[in-house]
Write an enzyme that holds these catalytic residues in place. Structure first.
Site, PDB file in Angstrom:
ATOM      1  N   GLU A  47       0.852  -1.193   0.000  1.00 58.37           N
ATOM      2  CA  GLU A  47       0.000   0.000   0.000  1.00 58.37           C
ATOM      3  C   GLU A  47       0.889   1.244   0.000  1.00 58.37           C
ATOM      4  O   GLU A  47       1.992   1.237   0.548  1.00 58.37           O
ATOM      5  CB  GLU A  47      -0.914   0.000   1.222  1.00 58.37           C
ATOM      6  CG  GLU A  47      -1.989  -1.069   1.140  1.00 58.37           C
ATOM      7  CD  GLU A  47      -2.788  -1.205   2.427  1.00 58.37           C
ATOM      8  OE1 GLU A  47      -2.532  -0.440   3.379  1.00 58.37           O
ATOM      9  OE2 GLU A  47      -3.660  -2.096   2.479  1.00 58.37           O
ATOM     10  N   HIS A 138      -3.611   6.923 -27.359  1.00 55.78           N
ATOM     11  CA  HIS A 138      -3.699   5.856 -28.373  1.00 55.78           C
ATOM     12  C   HIS A 138      -4.769   6.198 -29.409  1.00 55.78           C
ATOM     13  O   HIS A 138      -4.574   6.006 -30.609  1.00 55.78           O
ATOM     14  CB  HIS A 138      -3.984   4.530 -27.681  1.00 55.78           C
ATOM     15  CG  HIS A 138      -4.110   3.386 -28.621  1.00 55.78           C
ATOM     16  ND1 HIS A 138      -3.081   2.990 -29.455  1.00 55.78           N
ATOM     17  CD2 HIS A 138      -5.140   2.555 -28.891  1.00 55.78           C
ATOM     18  CE1 HIS A 138      -3.485   1.972 -30.185  1.00 55.78           C
ATOM     19  NE2 HIS A 138      -4.723   1.682 -29.867  1.00 55.78           N
ATOM     20  N   LYS A 202      -2.490  -4.794 -41.437  1.00 56.05           N
ATOM     21  CA  LYS A 202      -2.145  -5.670 -40.312  1.00 56.05           C
ATOM     22  C   LYS A 202      -3.405  -6.296 -39.744  1.00 56.05           C
ATOM     23  O   LYS A 202      -4.409  -5.618 -39.579  1.00 56.05           O
ATOM     24  CB  LYS A 202      -1.457  -4.818 -39.235  1.00 56.05           C
ATOM     25  CG  LYS A 202      -0.997  -5.550 -38.015  1.00 56.05           C
ATOM     26  CD  LYS A 202      -0.252  -4.620 -37.045  1.00 56.05           C
ATOM     27  CE  LYS A 202      -1.168  -3.905 -36.089  1.00 56.05           C
ATOM     28  NZ  LYS A 202      -0.461  -3.236 -34.988  1.00 56.05           N
TER      29      LYS A 202
HETATM   30  C1  R5P Z   1      -1.406  -0.762 -31.600  1.00 60.57           C
HETATM   31  O1  R5P Z   1      -2.550  -0.523 -31.940  1.00 60.57           O
HETATM   32  C2  R5P Z   1      -0.473   0.268 -31.092  1.00 60.57           C
HETATM   33  O2  R5P Z   1      -0.644   1.494 -31.763  1.00 60.57           O
HETATM   34  C3  R5P Z   1       0.971  -0.183 -31.201  1.00 60.57           C
HETATM   35  O3  R5P Z   1       1.255  -0.434 -32.561  1.00 60.57           O
HETATM   36  C4  R5P Z   1       1.203  -1.433 -30.408  1.00 60.57           C
HETATM   37  O4  R5P Z   1       0.596  -1.359 -29.156  1.00 60.57           O
HETATM   38  C5  R5P Z   1       2.677  -1.659 -30.240  1.00 60.57           C
HETATM   39  O5  R5P Z   1       2.858  -2.833 -29.491  1.00 60.57           O
HETATM   40  P1  R5P Z   1       4.052  -3.801 -29.795  1.00 60.57           P
HETATM   41  O6  R5P Z   1       5.306  -2.962 -29.824  1.00 60.57           O
HETATM   42  O7  R5P Z   1       4.040  -4.765 -28.633  1.00 60.57           O
HETATM   43  O8  R5P Z   1       3.785  -4.475 -31.099  1.00 60.57           O
END
Ligand code: R5P
Length: 326
Positions: A47, A138, A202
Site C-alpha cells: 500500500e 492511443h 495488419k
Molecule cells: C497498436 O494498436 C499500437 O498502436 C501499437 O502499434 C502497439 O501497441 C505496439 O505494441 P508492440 O510494440 O508490442 O507491437
C-alpha cells in the site's frame, strides 16, 4: 486590528510521483519553479502512503506521473496524490500523464471485456482531478472519457522537426504500421510538405496480447526512405515486422518514430536485431540505461509539457502550441 487582505491569486505548483521524477524535474526547470516536496513510501504489503511537506491550499496543482511499469502502482500513487490534494484544499488539480496507461483498452473488441481507458478517466475524476493533460493518446476519442477538460498534447512537431532535418524529403515515405494510424501519417505528410504515405495492412488476434500479424504493404516504397510512425513501441513486434515488410518491398532505408518508448520484454533485442537505421522516441516514459542503444534517439518532451502547463495556468491557449493540429 490588522487589515485582512484577500487574494484570489492561485499559485502554480508541480508535484511528482515516484514513477519518473526526472521528467518532472525537467518540466519544473522549464517553468523555473521547484517541485513541491512530497513524502511517499510503500507499506510492507505494498500500500502507498503520500504526504505533501508544505501547504497546498489554494494552489493550481499539476501532478506529474507517467504510467511506466509497474503501471498499476504508478496509477494508484497518482490517484492517492490527487486525493490528498483535494483534501488539502488545492484550488484546481490537473493530472499530467505523459503516457496514459490502459489507453489501448478503449473499446470492447469482444463481449465481456472492459473499457479500461474509460475506467481510468473515471478513477481520476472520482479522486478529484479537474483536468487531464496527456501526450499522444492511443486514440483521440479517449478525451471524451473524462468529464472535464483534457489537454491532448502532440509530439508530432517535435518528431517531424527532427526527422525532417535528417532525411532527403524527395525520397521520403511516411508509413503507418496499421490502417488505424493512416490519419496520423497524413498529418506527418502535411508537416513534411506533402510527402507520400503508405500503410501496412495488419491483422491482429484480439485473444493474444502484443501479437500482431503483419500483412502486405499498401503503397509504393521501392527505393524510398520510409519512416514508420506509431504511438508506442511496446514489445516492438508491430514495428519490427513493419520494418521487415518494407525492406521486402524494396525500401532503401527505414527509420522508426514513436512517441512512447514502453520497451517491454524483447523490445530492445528486437530493435537491435532489426535493419532499422534509427529509432526516434520521446521521453514520456523513463528509458533505463540498459535499454539504450546506438540507433536510439530520445527527444525531450519536457519543453512541450512546460509550455502547456504555463498556458493552462495563465488561461492561455494550448491549441496555439500545435499550429491548428488539435
Ligand atoms: C497498436 O494498436 C499500437 O498502436 C501499437 O502499434 C502497439 O501497441 C505496439 O505494441 P508492440 O510494440 O508490442 O507491437
Amino acid at each position: 486590528m490588522s487589515e485582512l487582505r484577500l487574494s484570489s491569486e492561485k499559485r502554480l505548483r508541480i508535484f511528482t510521483g515516484r514513477g519518473y521524477p526526472e521528467l518532472a524535474e525537467d518540466v519544473a526547470a522549464e517553468l523555473g519553479i521547484p517541485i513541491t516536496p512530497t513524502s511517499a513510501y510503500d507499506f510492507a504489503n505494498g500500500e502507498i502512503f503520500v504526504r505533501f511537506e508544505e501547504s497546498v491550499r489554494g494552489s493550481d496543482a499539476f501532478v506529474i506521473q507517467s504510467h511506466a511499469a509497474p503501471v498499476n502502482k504508478q496509477i494508484m500513487e497518482q490517484l492517492i496524490m490527487v486525493d490528498a490534494l483535494k483534501r488539502a484544499s488545492a484550488k484546481r488539480i490537473t493530472v499530467v500523464a505523459p503516457f496514459y496507461g490502459y489507453a489501448r483498452q478503449d473499446k470492447k473488441h469482444r463481449g465481456r471485456e472492459p473499457i479500461s481507458a474509460r475506467l481510468m478517466a473515471d478513477l481520476f475524476k472520482t479522486a478529484g482531478a479537474d483536468r487531464l493533460m496527456v501526450v499522444d493518446l492511443h486514440t483521440s476519442q479517449i478525451q471524451g472519457f473524462f468529464d472535464g477538460p483534457v489537454d491532448h498534447l502532440f509530439a508530432l512537431p517535435l518528431l517531424t522537426n527532427y526527422v525532417g532535418s535528417k532525411v532527403d524529403r524527395s525520397r521520403l515515405t511516411i508509413v503507418s504500421p496499421d490502417s488505424g494510424r493512416v490519419r496520423v501519417a497524413e498529418r506527418w505528410s502535411d508537416m513534411l510538405g506533402g510527402v507520400p504515405i503508405a500503410f501496412i495492412h495488419k491483422t491482429r488476434d484480439p485473444r493474444i496480447p502484443n501479437e500482431s500479424v503483419t500483412g502486405r504493404v499498401v503503397g509504393d516504397v521501392k527505393g524510398q526512405t520510409c519512416v514508420v510512425i506509431d504511438d508506442m513501441i511496446d514489445t516492438a513486434g508491430t514495428i519490427t515486422k513493419a520494418v521487415d515488410a518494407l525492406f521486402e518491398e524494396g525500401a532503401s532505408e527505414v527509420i522508426v518514430a514513436a512517441t512512447h518508448a514502453v520497451l517491454s520484454g524483447p523490445a530492445v533485442e528486437r530493435l537491435k536485431a532489426s535493419r532499422v537505421s534509427e529509432v526516434v522516441v520521446t521521453n514520456t516514459l523513463p528509458i533505463p540505461e540498459e535499454s539504450k542503444f546506438d540507433r536510439l534517439t530520445i527527444l525531450s518532451i519536457a519543453p512541450l509539457l512546460g509550455r502547456a502547463i504555463r498556458e493552462v495556468f495563465e488561461d492561455g491557449s494550448v491549441t496555439s502550441l500545435f499550429d491548428g493540429h488539435s
